[in-house]
Design an enzyme around this catalytic site. Sequence first.
Site, PDB file in Angstrom:
ATOM      1  N   ARG A 220      17.054  15.324  38.364  1.00  0.00           N
ATOM      2  CA  ARG A 220      16.200  14.139  38.509  1.00  0.00           C
ATOM      3  C   ARG A 220      14.755  14.610  38.544  1.00  0.00           C
ATOM      4  O   ARG A 220      14.402  15.496  39.324  1.00  0.00           O
ATOM      5  CB  ARG A 220      16.498  13.381  39.796  1.00  0.00           C
TER       6      ARG A 220
ATOM      7  N   GLN B 280      22.613   5.122  36.263  1.00  0.00           N
ATOM      8  CA  GLN B 280      22.456   3.811  36.904  1.00  0.00           C
ATOM      9  C   GLN B 280      23.076   2.712  36.044  1.00  0.00           C
ATOM     10  O   GLN B 280      23.712   1.782  36.550  1.00  0.00           O
ATOM     11  CB  GLN B 280      20.960   3.523  37.133  1.00  0.00           C
TER      12      GLN B 280
ATOM     13  N   ASP C 277      13.413  -4.466  38.973  1.00  0.00           N
ATOM     14  CA  ASP C 277      13.203  -3.121  39.518  1.00  0.00           C
ATOM     15  C   ASP C 277      11.808  -3.123  40.145  1.00  0.00           C
ATOM     16  O   ASP C 277      11.040  -4.087  39.979  1.00  0.00           O
ATOM     17  CB  ASP C 277      13.322  -2.081  38.373  1.00  0.00           C
TER      18      ASP C 277
ATOM     19  N   CYS D 160      18.453  -1.929  40.907  1.00  0.00           N
ATOM     20  CA  CYS D 160      18.961  -0.558  41.055  1.00  0.00           C
ATOM     21  C   CYS D 160      18.704   0.000  42.454  1.00  0.00           C
ATOM     22  O   CYS D 160      19.389   0.927  42.873  1.00  0.00           O
ATOM     23  CB  CYS D 160      18.342   0.346  39.990  1.00  0.00           C
TER      24      CYS D 160
HETATM   25  N1  NVA Z   1      12.047   2.713  38.078  1.00  0.00           N
HETATM   26  C1  NVA Z   1      12.374   3.301  39.349  1.00  0.00           C
HETATM   27  C2  NVA Z   1      13.845   3.481  39.458  1.00  0.00           C
HETATM   28  C3  NVA Z   1      14.321   4.037  40.782  1.00  0.00           C
HETATM   29  C4  NVA Z   1      15.796   4.198  40.852  1.00  0.00           C
HETATM   30  C5  NVA Z   1      11.659   4.622  39.503  1.00  0.00           C
HETATM   31  O1  NVA Z   1      11.662   5.415  38.546  1.00  0.00           O
HETATM   32  O2  NVA Z   1      11.077   4.868  40.548  1.00  0.00           O
HETATM   33  N1   CP Z   2      18.953   3.609  42.100  1.00  0.00           N
HETATM   34  C1   CP Z   2      18.668   4.885  42.375  1.00  0.00           C
HETATM   35  O1   CP Z   2      18.656   5.751  41.489  1.00  0.00           O
HETATM   36  O2   CP Z   2      18.398   5.131  43.679  1.00  0.00           O
HETATM   37  P1   CP Z   2      17.861   6.498  44.283  1.00  0.00           P
HETATM   38  O3   CP Z   2      16.444   6.667  43.820  1.00  0.00           O
HETATM   39  O4   CP Z   2      17.944   6.321  45.766  1.00  0.00           O
HETATM   40  O5   CP Z   2      18.715   7.620  43.780  1.00  0.00           O
END
Ligand code: NVA
Ligand code: CP
Length: 336
Positions: free
Chosen positions: A108, A138, A231, A272
């Site tokens: 990530r 997701q 989101d 999400c």
């Molecule tokens: N668009 C958000 C998704 C988090 C799961 C982000 O990248 O912060």
């Molecule tokens: N939805 C999601 O990816 O949550 P986290 O950022 O907590 O992993």
Amino acid sequence: MRINLEGRHFLTLLDYRPEEILYLTDLAERLKKEKQDGHFPQRLKHKNIALLFEKNSTRTRCAFTVAAADEGAHPEFLGKNDIQFGTKESVADTARVLGRMFDGIQFRGFQHRTVEELAKHAGVPVWNGLTDLYHPTQILADLLTIQENKGKLKGIALAYVGDGQNNMANSLMIGAAKTGMDFRIVAPFSLFPQEELVTKARKIAAESGGRVHLTENIDEGVRNADVIYTDVWVSMGAEEMLGKRIELLRPYQVNRGMMEKTGKHDTIFMHCLPAFHDINTGTGAKVYRQYGLDSMEVSDEVFESPASKVWDEAENRMHTIKAVMLATMGGAPAGA
Ligand code: NVA
Ligand code: CP
């Protein structure tokens, strides 16, 4: 035809055929039932999983950890600041080292090319747990949740409202197009997704019988929607844009009025997570309060309503991630 995903990376849904995506959600459904029945066959015993994180996570980290533990694998959390990655050691070298010790690597982080570079050099399956561009694990959870609530995916009208340019908008657009949904992005023009990706998604939708539609108009965008999805207004790493985004997206908040505009009584709400539904309990409360908001992308009323499926969606992260790990590392049960 038997689907075999052994040895495959999972970086974006663009790389997966519709039947492969449905195979993964079907497998996840079976794994969910299996766990509910208290059955733990431990198909990943003696496997080791690296969980490499540049950005924070609750769901994704916990989903990989629990899914690995359920299957008898050992998950190892590797925070960016704990290892040599990105400071003393390149992505390629990190990939080659991790690939010698681990059987699968979750990443990530920020740039999508980092996860591509890891995949190129690791020699073991690499799974994208979110980059600035995509969030494919997701989407598997989202598809499973829609399937559970609506009984199908094909023909489902899904309105994604808010930041139409982020990783969620991009990935949902691809996932919805591949599964034949009537997908709408409802966002200000300046936050429409990139033209190149929209063209790709429309081509995919033309083959699946789906549709990809972009609109600034809320009434038109959410009419007849079976699902309203939103989101956060600023994604991780883009926090400095908050003031501008609030100005742009304030009219796009998912609230009772918007849910009623669908004209349906059974529209579900999805997110999400994490969500800024109650500024008083959300982190950074002080900052948001200065804009005079009680909530941001979704009102607390909708978030806490029976239409909200966010906790099922969060739980489904674990079952779908388990499916991805089993399928790509070669532990999927026969007949799935
Ligand atoms: N668009 C958000 C998704 C988090 C799961 C982000 O990248 O912060
Ligand atoms: N939805 C999601 O990816 O949550 P986290 O950022 O907590 O992993």
